[in-house]
Design an enzyme around this catalytic site. Sequence first.
Site, PDB file in Angstrom:
ATOM      1  CD  GLN A  73      -0.945  -0.678   3.652  1.00 20.34           C
ATOM      2  OE1 GLN A  73      -2.078  -0.581   3.632  1.00 20.34           O
ATOM      3  NE2 GLN A  73      -0.503  -1.195   4.577  1.00 20.34           N
ATOM      4  CG  ASP A  87      -6.718  -1.818  14.779  1.00 23.03           C
ATOM      5  OD1 ASP A  87      -7.558  -1.175  13.954  1.00 23.03           O
ATOM      6  OD2 ASP A  87      -6.157  -1.529  15.398  1.00 23.03           O
TER       7      ASP A  87
HETATM    8  N1  SPD Z   1     -11.642   4.642   7.720  1.00 25.42           N
HETATM    9  C1  SPD Z   1     -10.787   4.250   8.657  1.00 25.42           C
HETATM   10  C2  SPD Z   1     -10.939   2.628   9.470  1.00 25.42           C
HETATM   11  C3  SPD Z   1      -9.688   2.581   9.983  1.00 25.42           C
HETATM   12  C4  SPD Z   1      -9.816   1.484  10.937  1.00 25.42           C
HETATM   13  N2  SPD Z   1      -8.592   1.090  11.402  1.00 25.42           N
HETATM   14  C5  SPD Z   1      -7.593   1.768  11.961  1.00 25.42           C
HETATM   15  C6  SPD Z   1      -6.365   1.151  12.313  1.00 25.42           C
HETATM   16  C7  SPD Z   1      -6.086   2.145  13.698  1.00 25.42           C
HETATM   17  N3  SPD Z   1      -5.141   1.222  14.518  1.00 25.42           N
END
Ligand code: SPD
Length: 279
Positions: A31, A155
């Site tokens: 990415q 996450d």
């Molecule tokens: N649109 C943002 C979604 C992000 C979710 N994950 C974030 C990671 C932070 N630890």
Amino acid sequence: MHLWYTEYQTDNIGLSFKIKETLFVGRSKYQDIAVLDTFEFGRLLVLDGLVMTTERDEFIYHELITHPALFTHRCAKNVLVIGGGDGGSIREIIKHDNIKEAVLCEIDPIVVEVSKRYLPSLSSELENPKVKIVYKDGINFVSNFRSYFDIIIVDSTDPIGPAKGLFGLSFYRDCFAALKDEGILICQSESPIYHLDLIQEIQTNLKRVDFPIVKFYYGIIPTYPSGMWSWAFASKKFDPLRDIQEEKIKNRKFLTKYYNLGIHKAIFNLPSFFKKGLG
Ligand code: SPD
């Protein structure tokens, strides 16, 4: 002249940050990665053009993705975080003394490297001896375990590209198998305002996997699309409200900036449109 970064949250809405300094811009195998220092929200981690976290409001997201499960489970010892290479979720998990091992499975080593260098307040516990970092695809990684973890926390980034599979039925099946009999799975589940269809799909999939308890909860994250965010709580045994451990939450020995007993109760009481959307 001022530099601005805009995340286009939908085709019609963008959130713009005035930039003090560009600290890092690069491309990993997976990415585009950037860390920008903003005037209003401190340092900002951007993956593939999308806001992942900011120094100013990250505490809300990371406390909410971790503590509701950690305070519902009776004594979690082994926790797996899938994604979350910035380290914010691990930092919160490590606050719980009962944790023996926190495994972070992040596909992209550059995210961890960049976070250690530019986001020290998030990555502060990544070197903790209780933390084990594996650089693997979470989908494959979790499929190798049977009844091993007490809690799994997904996450993830948004459900585009490599993260798409982290919202699917077969991944949830593997998470179910990797959890012990009292296990809890938490998944970030996007914005109830913009992504109710996706949230409904997540609910259907989690129920098909046979979790007897499937609930959603929400929080306010100013820099995420719509400002309102949600998480799925899928549990084999404990219900976050019925089995709430009030004393344990009240007498916790560490600081939280957002999470407390009142918040724990409030976040599972959903606004009517969200409740209706879940049927
Ligand atoms: N649109 C943002 C979604 C992000 C979710 N994950 C974030 C990671 C932070 N630890």
